[in-house]
Design a protein around this motif. Structure first.
Motif, mmCIF file in Angstrom:
data_model
loop_
_atom_site.group_PDB
_atom_site.id
_atom_site.type_symbol
_atom_site.label_atom_id
_atom_site.label_comp_id
_atom_site.label_asym_id
_atom_site.label_seq_id
_atom_site.Cartn_x
_atom_site.Cartn_y
_atom_site.Cartn_z
ATOM 1 N N LYS A 1 0.846 -1.187 0.000
ATOM 2 C CA LYS A 1 0.000 0.000 0.000
ATOM 3 C C LYS A 1 0.883 1.238 0.000
ATOM 4 N N GLU B 1 -2.691 6.276 -1.742
ATOM 5 C CA GLU B 1 -4.055 5.831 -2.031
ATOM 6 C C GLU B 1 -4.061 4.632 -2.964
ATOM 7 N N LYS B 2 -2.923 4.014 -3.150
ATOM 8 C CA LYS B 2 -2.826 2.910 -4.096
ATOM 9 C C LYS B 2 -2.493 1.612 -3.368
ATOM 10 N N SER B 3 -3.232 0.568 -3.706
ATOM 11 C CA SER B 3 -2.989 -0.745 -3.144
ATOM 12 C C SER B 3 -2.681 -1.723 -4.273
ATOM 13 N N THR C 1 -4.149 -3.499 -9.110
ATOM 14 C CA THR C 1 -3.822 -2.199 -8.528
ATOM 15 C C THR C 1 -5.110 -1.419 -8.310
ATOM 16 N N THR C 2 -5.382 -1.123 -7.079
ATOM 17 C CA THR C 2 -6.584 -0.380 -6.742
ATOM 18 C C THR C 2 -6.190 1.038 -6.352
ATOM 19 N N SER C 3 -6.674 2.000 -7.110
ATOM 20 C CA SER C 3 -6.348 3.410 -6.847
ATOM 21 C C SER C 3 -7.613 4.145 -6.436
ATOM 22 N N THR D 1 -9.517 7.495 -6.057
ATOM 23 C CA THR D 1 -9.535 8.865 -6.550
ATOM 24 C C THR D 1 -10.745 9.580 -5.984
#
Lengths: 252, 286
Positions: free
Chosen positions: B196, B199-201, B228-230, B232
């Protein structure tokens, strides 16, 4: 004789009668309460000699044994099989997968590892290893069965709870059925085995399970049968109690 | 006697519990890694590599996925991120690599060998009696087979670097899991990591499967998935990348067969005038 002493005498008699009435009422009430308390749990050597009581107590032991077996024996078996011509999983690989047994303890509390195949829709057949999760459903069923065993004890020695004897029998059966459904609870707790879910966008639902065959291990069947045996013992014990004249007042 | 019987009864479940133990476990040392055969000691008959990338956000999903069959003639737009290679008996081969889609094989007619090289994309090919004509594409096929297998060996070595370590040993890593299992003649290794950063995982999953053959353990199936989960201001965006390998290892190469009806063939470095039938009559005279 003046009137005053007479009035006092009458008043005293009335008070005495009133007091005696209250004492008698209290004595009767106490006697009733004491009698009911005595009937709620009656233990005597004579009671323990009745076949119905022996059978009911045996059912408790058998139920506890079933609970122990549920935690000790293998409850879930994982295998692979080709169900139809539409199966995409390799039949050769399915045939080579040895039966994998999940112990009751691992199926209940998790913590140990187990494996199964992830069949990607793009082709790879991946042997996946993961840690078993806590299975609240199976544990809840066993706790329920344990409560039933305790309840069976009270039903056995309490006339007041006799009307709930069928609940105990039903509870034992539910415990057995619950253990027979162990593979379902295991798959739910560990989130695998759902039907084909191949959305590319959602990688957690990316794999095919069209050859996965999760079923009862011998422990689930044994546990179920032992629970059923407990239910039968309790039901027969109840029948004997009814037929033999239920007198838990301590006379027999 | 009664006491011993009771003891056996109590002990029986504890004995039977061992039957439920499986071979799956967390990898704790390098000894948990099986000795995998190197590419030189194996007969690799086929490899297939496919990749998929895509993203999804706010319920809208788009993806570009490569899908190509081993010997199919899929449209070129679908094969850009996939390739496959097959090797058969007599060193016949099929290679599908985006720009190179070739089938090469030989046929024996009595004492004469003829060699076919077909461009599967163009559905054309030629026949020749020069064996060396197929060498280049055959070498490319073998090189691709070797490269794909070596890629999996590299992943295997990568997994070994995580032995004995936890997420705390890596920057921004929040979880690390390296597990393995052996079921009969199949072994599987799973490496899961999550990092992590702001804000990105990033969740990375490696699945590597080995099969046991006569010559030892060999890599056969592999999948790598990176999600990749961002987060926004408009919500979350999920980007993913998938790379998947299948490798076929055999004890003996299978023979190759192909129907030529779908292809147009010509004689390499020869014309109709050069062809003579067994009865001595030239083709042009027929």
């Amino acid at each position: 004789m003046s009137i005053s002493p007479l009035i006092c005498l009458i008043l005293n008699v009335i008070l005495l009668i009133s007091f005696m009435e209250q004492m008698l009422t209290a004595a009767v009430n106490d006697a009733v309460a004491g009698e009911e308390k005595e009937k709620f749990l009656v233990f005597s050597k004579e009671t323990l000699k009745r076949p119905g009581v022996i059978l009911r107590l045996s059912s408790i032991v058998v139920c506890l044994l079933a609970i122990i077996l549920s935690a000790a024996l293998p409850m879930v078996a994982i295998e692979y099989a080709s169900y139809s011509s539409s199966t995409t999983f390799s039949a050769d690989r399915a045939a080579r997968f040895p039966q994998e047994l999940i112990s009751g303890w691992n199926a209940l509390f998790g913590g140990d590892y187990f494996s199964y195949y992830l069949k990607s829709k793009y082709g790879p057949e991946l042997l996946y290893t993961t840690k078993a999760q806590f299975n609240g459903i199976s544990l809840g069923i066993l706790i329920f069965a344990f409560v039933m065993a305790i309840f069976a004890f009270f039903v056995t020695f309490s006339k007041r709870l006799e009307k709930y004897s069928k609940v105990v029998t039903l509870g034992y059966f539910i415990g057995g059925l619950g253990m027979l459904c162990s593979p379902i609870w295991f798959m739910v707790s560990n989130s695998f085995g759902n039907s084909s879910a191949v959305s590319t966008a959602d990688l957690t639902h990316y794999f095919l399970y069209d050859s996965l065959y999760v079923h009862d291990a011998y422990g689930a069947i044994v546990s179920c049968l032992v629970f059923v045996l407990a239910a039968i013992l309790f039901a027969v014990g109840t029948s004997r109690e009814m037929a033999g004249g239920d007198d838990r007042g301590g006379e027999n | 006697m009664k006491k011993s019987g009771l003891f056996v009864l109590l002990l029986a479940p504890l004995v039977l519990i061992s039957c439920g133990v499986n071979t799956a476990k967390s990898v704790s040392s390098l000894t948990d890694f099986l000795s995998a055969s190197d590419v030189a000691s194996l007969k690799i008959a086929a490899t297939s590599v496919k990749t998929a990338t895509g993203s999804s956000s706010a319920g809208q999903t788009s993806s570009s996925t490569s899908q190509a069959a081993v010997s199919s003639t899929s449209s070129s737009s679908e094969t850009t991120s996939s390739h496959s290679a097959n090797l058969y008996a007599n060193e016949d081969f099929v290679i599908t690599n985006g720009t190179d889609n070739y089938i090469g094989f030989s046929k024996a007619y009595g004492s004469i060998n003829q060699y076919f090289l077909i461009n599967a994309s163009k559905k054309t090919g030629f026949v020749t009696n020069d064996a060396t004509t197929l060498d280049e594409k055959r070498a490319a096929t073998k090189a691709l087979l070797s490269k794909d297998y070596s890629d999996l060996a590299a992943v295997y070595d990568l997994m070994k670097t995580y032995v004995g370590k936890s997420a705390k040993d890596f920057e921004n890593m929040t979880s690390l899991s390296l597990t393995m299992s052996v079921n009969g003649d199949v072994a599987g290794y799973t490496l899961l990591t999550t990092t992590k950063e702001n804000e990105k995982s990033i969740e990375t999953r490696y699945y590597l499967t080995l099969d046991r053959f006569d010559s030892g353990w060999a890599f056969t199936n592999y999948s790598k998935r990176v999600t990749t989960t961002s987060k926004t201001s408009k919500g979350a965006t999920v980007d993913y990348a998938v790379a998947e390998y299948t490798v076929s290892v055999v004890s003996a190469y299978s023979s190759f067969s192909l129907s030529l009806s779908a292809y147009s063939l010509y004689l390499k470095d020869a014309g109709a005038k050069d062809v003579t039938f067994t009865d001595g009559i030239p083709l042009t005279a027929k």
